[in-house]
Design a protein around this motif. Structure first.
Motif, PDB file in Angstrom:
ATOM      1  N   LEU A 141      34.378  -6.899  72.108  1.00 61.10           N
ATOM      2  CA  LEU A 141      35.835  -6.467  72.732  1.00 61.10           C
ATOM      3  C   LEU A 141      35.865  -5.816  74.110  1.00 61.10           C
ATOM      4  O   LEU A 141      36.665  -6.355  74.635  1.00 61.10           O
ATOM      5  CB  LEU A 141      35.861  -4.967  71.651  1.00 61.10           C
ATOM      6  N   SER A 142      34.954  -5.380  73.927  1.00 64.36           N
ATOM      7  CA  SER A 142      34.134  -5.381  75.575  1.00 64.36           C
ATOM      8  C   SER A 142      34.582  -5.885  77.028  1.00 64.36           C
ATOM      9  O   SER A 142      35.143  -6.106  77.967  1.00 64.36           O
ATOM     10  CB  SER A 142      33.355  -3.925  76.082  1.00 64.36           C
ATOM     11  N   TYR A 143      33.767  -7.029  76.436  1.00 65.80           N
ATOM     12  CA  TYR A 143      33.425  -8.223  77.544  1.00 65.80           C
ATOM     13  C   TYR A 143      34.720  -8.462  77.364  1.00 65.80           C
ATOM     14  O   TYR A 143      35.423  -8.675  79.364  1.00 65.80           O
ATOM     15  CB  TYR A 143      32.793  -9.350  76.933  1.00 65.80           C
ATOM     16  N   ARG A 144      35.740  -8.723  76.866  1.00 69.18           N
ATOM     17  CA  ARG A 144      37.232  -8.982  77.271  1.00 69.18           C
ATOM     18  C   ARG A 144      37.930  -8.487  78.112  1.00 69.18           C
ATOM     19  O   ARG A 144      38.817  -8.852  79.215  1.00 69.18           O
ATOM     20  CB  ARG A 144      37.833  -9.662  75.229  1.00 69.18           C
ATOM     21  N   GLY A 150      36.751  -6.826  80.519  1.00 67.20           N
ATOM     22  CA  GLY A 150      35.935  -6.122  81.522  1.00 67.20           C
ATOM     23  C   GLY A 150      34.889  -4.586  81.554  1.00 67.20           C
ATOM     24  O   GLY A 150      34.581  -4.407  82.587  1.00 67.20           O
ATOM     25  N   GLY A 151      34.234  -4.472  80.596  1.00 61.51           N
ATOM     26  CA  GLY A 151      33.472  -3.538  80.427  1.00 61.51           C
ATOM     27  C   GLY A 151      33.896  -2.628  79.919  1.00 61.51           C
ATOM     28  O   GLY A 151      33.270  -1.222  80.341  1.00 61.51           O
ATOM     29  N   ALA A 152      35.215  -2.850  79.485  1.00 57.98           N
ATOM     30  CA  ALA A 152      35.872  -1.199  79.461  1.00 57.98           C
ATOM     31  C   ALA A 152      34.887  -0.418  78.070  1.00 57.98           C
ATOM     32  O   ALA A 152      34.733  -1.397  77.920  1.00 57.98           O
ATOM     33  CB  ALA A 152      37.854  -1.381  79.053  1.00 57.98           C
ATOM     34  N   GLN A 153      35.383   1.300  78.282  1.00 55.63           N
ATOM     35  CA  GLN A 153      34.852   1.939  77.480  1.00 55.63           C
ATOM     36  C   GLN A 153      36.051   1.287  76.329  1.00 55.63           C
ATOM     37  O   GLN A 153      37.289   1.224  76.532  1.00 55.63           O
ATOM     38  CB  GLN A 153      34.777   3.441  77.347  1.00 55.63           C
ATOM     39  N   PHE A 154      36.091   2.509  74.664  1.00 55.60           N
ATOM     40  CA  PHE A 154      36.748   1.898  73.472  1.00 55.60           C
ATOM     41  C   PHE A 154      37.958   2.568  73.497  1.00 55.60           C
ATOM     42  O   PHE A 154      39.051   1.760  73.611  1.00 55.60           O
ATOM     43  CB  PHE A 154      35.792   2.823  72.602  1.00 55.60           C
ATOM     44  N   ILE A 155      38.478   3.425  74.827  1.00 55.83           N
ATOM     45  CA  ILE A 155      39.862   3.597  74.739  1.00 55.83           C
ATOM     46  C   ILE A 155      40.683   2.802  74.899  1.00 55.83           C
ATOM     47  O   ILE A 155      41.791   2.851  74.581  1.00 55.83           O
ATOM     48  CB  ILE A 155      39.744   5.086  75.216  1.00 55.83           C
ATOM     49  N   GLN A 156      40.192   2.781  76.156  1.00 55.28           N
ATOM     50  CA  GLN A 156      40.876   1.433  76.892  1.00 55.28           C
ATOM     51  C   GLN A 156      41.085  -0.305  76.699  1.00 55.28           C
ATOM     52  O   GLN A 156      41.825  -0.151  76.687  1.00 55.28           O
ATOM     53  CB  GLN A 156      40.103   1.465  78.505  1.00 55.28           C
ATOM     54  N   CYS A 157      40.457  -0.629  75.484  1.00 58.69           N
ATOM     55  CA  CYS A 157      39.783  -1.650  74.848  1.00 58.69           C
ATOM     56  C   CYS A 157      41.888  -1.281  74.180  1.00 58.69           C
ATOM     57  O   CYS A 157      42.149  -2.292  73.495  1.00 58.69           O
ATOM     58  CB  CYS A 157      38.804  -1.838  73.879  1.00 58.69           C
ATOM     59  N   LEU A 158      41.272   0.200  73.015  1.00 54.80           N
ATOM     60  CA  LEU A 158      41.738   0.042  71.892  1.00 54.80           C
ATOM     61  C   LEU A 158      43.554   0.098  72.632  1.00 54.80           C
ATOM     62  O   LEU A 158      44.689  -0.227  72.316  1.00 54.80           O
ATOM     63  CB  LEU A 158      41.930   2.006  71.172  1.00 54.80           C
ATOM     64  N   GLN A 159      43.614   0.800  73.809  1.00 47.76           N
ATOM     65  CA  GLN A 159      45.221   0.733  74.323  1.00 47.76           C
ATOM     66  C   GLN A 159      45.808  -0.374  75.013  1.00 47.76           C
ATOM     67  O   GLN A 159      46.853  -0.388  75.201  1.00 47.76           O
ATOM     68  CB  GLN A 159      44.690   1.930  75.920  1.00 47.76           C
ATOM     69  N   ARG A 160      44.762  -1.109  75.076  1.00 48.69           N
ATOM     70  CA  ARG A 160      44.810  -2.716  75.717  1.00 48.69           C
ATOM     71  C   ARG A 160      45.291  -3.502  74.369  1.00 48.69           C
ATOM     72  O   ARG A 160      46.266  -4.899  74.571  1.00 48.69           O
ATOM     73  CB  ARG A 160      44.609  -3.128  76.628  1.00 48.69           C
ATOM     74  N   THR A 161      45.121  -3.185  72.894  1.00 48.74           N
ATOM     75  CA  THR A 161      45.261  -4.268  72.054  1.00 48.74           C
ATOM     76  C   THR A 161      45.842  -3.674  71.007  1.00 48.74           C
ATOM     77  O   THR A 161      46.923  -4.840  70.343  1.00 48.74           O
ATOM     78  CB  THR A 161      43.683  -4.249  71.399  1.00 48.74           C
ATOM     79  N   ILE A 162      45.586  -2.115  70.480  1.00 47.61           N
ATOM     80  CA  ILE A 162      46.338  -2.001  69.612  1.00 47.61           C
ATOM     81  C   ILE A 162      47.492  -0.633  69.657  1.00 47.61           C
ATOM     82  O   ILE A 162      48.533  -0.532  68.705  1.00 47.61           O
ATOM     83  CB  ILE A 162      45.706  -1.756  68.131  1.00 47.61           C
ATOM     84  N   PHE A 163      47.136  -0.200  71.034  1.00 49.05           N
ATOM     85  CA  PHE A 163      47.568   0.695  71.029  1.00 49.05           C
ATOM     86  C   PHE A 163      49.023   0.896  71.939  1.00 49.05           C
ATOM     87  O   PHE A 163      48.919   0.825  73.550  1.00 49.05           O
ATOM     88  CB  PHE A 163      46.897   2.564  71.466  1.00 49.05           C
ATOM     89  N   LYS A 164      50.243   0.350  71.238  1.00 51.54           N
ATOM     90  CA  LYS A 164      51.306  -0.286  72.240  1.00 51.54           C
ATOM     91  C   LYS A 164      52.605   0.439  72.446  1.00 51.54           C
ATOM     92  O   LYS A 164      52.619   1.717  71.078  1.00 51.54           O
ATOM     93  CB  LYS A 164      51.971  -1.651  71.855  1.00 51.54           C
TER      94      LYS A 164
END
Length: 402
Positions: free
Chosen positions: A75-78, A80-94
């Protein structure tokens, strides 16, 4: 809060990081985050289960935790090495609702990490009190300055410190293991007592092996090197399992039915001799320090990703000072809280975090079907399995032990 663009395929991304980790440093970060308060509590629960159940649980928890950690890594690899909050913001928090959920997740996750760090500071201050008679408030201040400054000097300092502390932790346990064979040994337990004991043990082992918050740091530190990421997760989790197994076996062999809730090293000190108490203090300080470094580094980066204009060192101050303040306030009788209380508050949020991670991973996997780290092991069946076992671990952690 920083605006975030839609995630691009990893081949087009740069893995922005303040420094790079060697293989040993990446492994050290995973081990250091996982080795903490949980490992000291496993032997008591293991002593209430037959030895073969303990072994099966360790193997099962290892497999589930590797899957979970590699899902976090992918998830982080996809992203760019982001932490959880950024990953959630880019995937399920729209959308507008997503912005609200982002702040809620940011607050809950931040609170969880801060409570963890409070438990580490309180734990080490208690060691200083028992060892040197140092007042708790003084121990908290001294520990905060000397341990906290490792993260102040940056990610590379943390990686190097974690690496060498892991070697010291292993050396301490090996020394105690050798000493164990010079006392009368007790047999390993064989009686099955109650299913609650099995579930409680699984919950504690899962907690002891968890390093999920440090996985994005390893992804960044390895510059997206897939082999290094996989090796760090698998080897790091394997070392943690080995440390848990070694401490559990020597505690039961030395103490038999006299394993208590006071912690494995307290029991070993009583069974082997006073010098183990001193070594146990060293082990406790190292174990809690490695977890403190990993947690404050992760939270520092999480704040920096959300507020990109803030310098990293200022972000460290923002996340670390509340930990010290809360632990000092806890010394006031009306606000009193213990090491265990802080740890329990933090653990409540763990199941929600794991569920959100797997959901975000599932969304990302549908967007990019090829799986660079997990392959078929990241499929929907294994996603559901990880979620189910996270629920089992949470239920186990609140059950009565017989």
């Amino acid at each position: 809060m920083a605006e975030v663009e839609a995630a691009a395929p990893v081949a087009e991304q740069e893995f922005q990081s303040e420094s790079r980790f060697s293989y040993l440093e990446s492994i050290g970060v995973i081990v250091g985050h996982g080795v903490g308060a949980g490992i000291l509590s496993v032997p008591f629960l293991a002593s209430h289960n037959p030895w073969w159940v303990v072994l099966l649980i360790l193997l099962g928890a290892f497999a589930i935790n590797v899957l979970l950690h590699l899902m976090v890594a992918e998830l982080s690899y996809r992203h760019g090495g982001a932490q959880f909050i950024q990953c959630l913001q880019r995937t399920i928090f729209k959308g507008k609702v997503g912005k609200v959920l982002t702040w809620v997740a940011f607050g809950l996750l931040g609170l969880s990490v801060i409570m963890n760090c409070c438990s580490y500071i309180t734990g080490v201050a208690t060691v200083f009190y028992n060892w040197f008679g140092l007042p708790l408030w003084a121990g908290m201040l001294i520990y905060y300055v000397f341990a906290g400054l490792v993260v102040f000097f940056g990610m590379k300092a943390v990686g190097i410190s974690e690496k060498y502390c892991v070697f010291l932790l292993i050396a301490v346990l090996v020394a105690i293991a050798i000493a164990t064979f010079f006392v009368g040994l007790h047999p390993l337990p064989t009686a099955f007592i109650h299913i609650n004991n099995v579930l409680a043990l699984y919950g504690m082992v899962s907690f002891a092996l968890s390093s999920v918050m440090s996985v994005p740091t390893v992804v960044k530190g390895s510059n997206g090197n897939k082999k290094q990421i996989r090796t760090s997760v698998i080897v790091g989790t394997g070392i943690n399992v080995s440390l848990v197994l070694l401490l559990t076996v020597i505690t039961i062999l030395a103490c038999g039915e006299n394993v208590t809730t006071d912690g494995a090293l307290v029991d070993l000190s009583g069974a082997i001799g006073g010098w183990v108490g001193i070594v146990g203090y060293v082990f406790t300080i190292l174990a809690l320090s490695t977890s403190l470094w990993a947690n404050t580094l992760n939270l520092r980066d999480m704040v920096h990703e959300q507020f990109t204009k803030l310098p990293r060192r200022l972000c460290w101050v923002i996340v670390s000072l509340p930990c010290l303040a809360i632990t000092l306030i806890s010394l006031i009788p009306v606000f009193g809280a213990s090491f265990v209380a802080f740890a329990r508050i933090a653990s409540v949020i763990q199941i929600v975090t794991n569920l959100a991670i797997v959901v975000a991973y599932s969304v990302t996997r549908r967007k990019f079907p090829d799986s660079p780290l997990l392959g078929k092991w990241g499929g929907i069946v294994f996603q559901v399995l990880v979620i189910l076992m996270a629920v089992v671990a949470t239920v186990g952690s609140i059950l009565k032990v017989y």
